[in-house]
Design an enzyme around this catalytic site. Structure first.
Site, PDB file in Angstrom:
ATOM      1  CG  ASP A 140      33.219 -76.536  23.728  1.00  0.00           C
ATOM      2  OD1 ASP A 140      32.029 -76.182  23.693  1.00  0.00           O
ATOM      3  OD2 ASP A 140      33.618 -77.639  23.295  1.00  0.00           O
ATOM      4  CE1 TYR A 195      34.432 -83.414  22.611  1.00  0.00           C
ATOM      5  CE2 TYR A 195      35.043 -81.408  23.757  1.00  0.00           C
ATOM      6  CZ  TYR A 195      34.442 -82.032  22.697  1.00  0.00           C
ATOM      7  OH  TYR A 195      33.838 -81.278  21.711  1.00  0.00           O
ATOM      8  CD  GLN A 248      30.666 -76.792  20.174  1.00  0.00           C
ATOM      9  OE1 GLN A 248      31.440 -77.749  20.176  1.00  0.00           O
ATOM     10  NE2 GLN A 248      30.378 -76.106  21.288  1.00  0.00           N
ATOM     11  CB  SER A 278      37.142 -78.576  13.442  1.00  0.00           C
ATOM     12  OG  SER A 278      37.158 -79.672  14.318  1.00  0.00           O
ATOM     13  N   PRO A 279      37.863 -74.890  13.629  1.00  0.00           N
ATOM     14  CG  PRO A 279      38.546 -73.076  14.928  1.00  0.00           C
ATOM     15  CD  PRO A 279      37.988 -74.467  15.033  1.00  0.00           C
ATOM     16  CE  LYS A 296      43.518 -79.968  19.707  1.00  0.00           C
ATOM     17  NZ  LYS A 296      43.815 -81.351  19.289  1.00  0.00           N
ATOM     18  CB  SER A 297      46.232 -74.593  20.772  1.00  0.00           C
ATOM     19  OG  SER A 297      47.650 -74.705  20.807  1.00  0.00           O
ATOM     20  CD  GLU A 318      49.834 -67.383  16.109  1.00  0.00           C
ATOM     21  OE1 GLU A 318      49.204 -68.269  15.490  1.00  0.00           O
ATOM     22  OE2 GLU A 318      51.067 -67.261  16.081  1.00  0.00           O
ATOM     23  CG  ASN A 319      44.616 -69.582  18.125  1.00  0.00           C
ATOM     24  OD1 ASN A 319      45.178 -69.346  17.071  1.00  0.00           O
ATOM     25  ND2 ASN A 319      44.529 -70.812  18.619  1.00  0.00           N
TER      26      ASN A 319
END
Length: 275
Positions: free
Chosen positions: A49, A54, A176, A203-204, A245-246, A254-255
């Site tokens: 996304d 951005y 979204q 932004s979870p 986001k990372s 991991e997500n």
């Protein structure tokens, strides 16, 4: 339980969207964004996304192209800037996003917000009904031309969607929104699901503020999972597609390790955090 990377949400136009995506908000154009997207693709993500606002569409597109993965297997989202509220402006920015990404087409294109960002918190705002209709009609034209596959919106509330439908006689197929434990807009989400609008949650992790939270520690200990995994599983429990986001490869991977389910009582507890 199936791995989340093999799951998808069905869209009303007959397409589908992978059930988790890498969000790239606040990831700068260049090496950092490129490496994050490559790490996600290497970890098995097939959903990225981005947005014109951005400023990183070129890095996203290059990472996808360089991955060697079949374009048809990667789902890419971008957005028309919130400040663009004319047909001509929307048409220009849709094609600029297509060009920036360099992927031939965009799988999902959204109106980034129903109002310019500077007006989003106005108490008595101008509603932009006609302007949003003009932008959305350009998205529908882009769908017809093949530049875009699916047209949707972002940060729209119920009245914004109703106005769009009445003006365009067409339903946005995705909305979204910000969605996380402590900021879960249940009425809006229920409204969208009832209308068969896929809900994506950005932004979870509440922009990172839930990491280390004492409110979540008992669940992390119970399920032997990280804070982020609990937060992402919470959205999925409500049929909301998470967009974490990372920029760190280990966290990106991991997500996706979400092969567990929260008990109903724990979902209810997380619901209670939204006041």
């Amino acid at each position: 339980m199936k791995n989340v990377l093999s799951q998808s949400f069905n869209i009303k136009n007959g397409t589908s969207i992978p059930a988790i995506g890498l969000g790239t908000w606040q990831i700068p154009e260049g090496e950092v964004c490129y490496n994050a997207v490559r790490a996600a693709l290497d970890a098995g993500y097939t959903h990225i996304d981005t947005a014109f606002a951005y400023g990183n569409e070129k890095s996203v597109g290059k990472a996808v192209r360089d991955s060697g993965i079949d374009r048809k297997k990667i789902y890419v989202t971008s957005k028309v800037p919130a400040e663009i509220k004319t047909a001509d402006g929307a048409r220009e920015h849709i094609m600029r996003s297509v060009d920036n990404l360099g992927l031939g087409y965009v799988d999902l294109m959204l109106i980034h917000a129903p109002k310019p960002w500077r007006e989003m918190n106005d108490k008595f705002p101008y509603r932009y009904e006609k302007e949003n209709a003009a932008v959305f009609n350009e998205l529908l034209s882009a769908v017809s031309s093949g530049a875009v596959v699916t047209a949707g919106v972002s940060n729209f509330i119920e009245s914004d969607i109703d106005n769009l439908v009445s003006s365009c006689n067409a339903l946005p197929l995705v909305n979204q929104i910000r969605a996380c434990a402590g900021d879960f807009k249940k009425n809006l989400i229920d409204y969208c699901i009832k209308k068969e609008i896929v809900v994506e949650g950005y932004s979870p992790l509440a922009t990172g503020s839930l990491i280390g939270s004492d409110l979540l520690k008992p669940l992390c200990e119970k399920y032997k999972r990280s804070f982020s995994q609990i937060c992402l599983r919470y959205l999925l429990a409500h049929s909301v597609l998470p967009l974490p986001k990372s920029t760190h490869a280990e966290f990106i991977k991991e997500n996706t390790d979400l092969d567990f389910e929260l008990e109903d009582k724990d979902v209810a507890y997380l619901d209670s955090l939204t006041k």
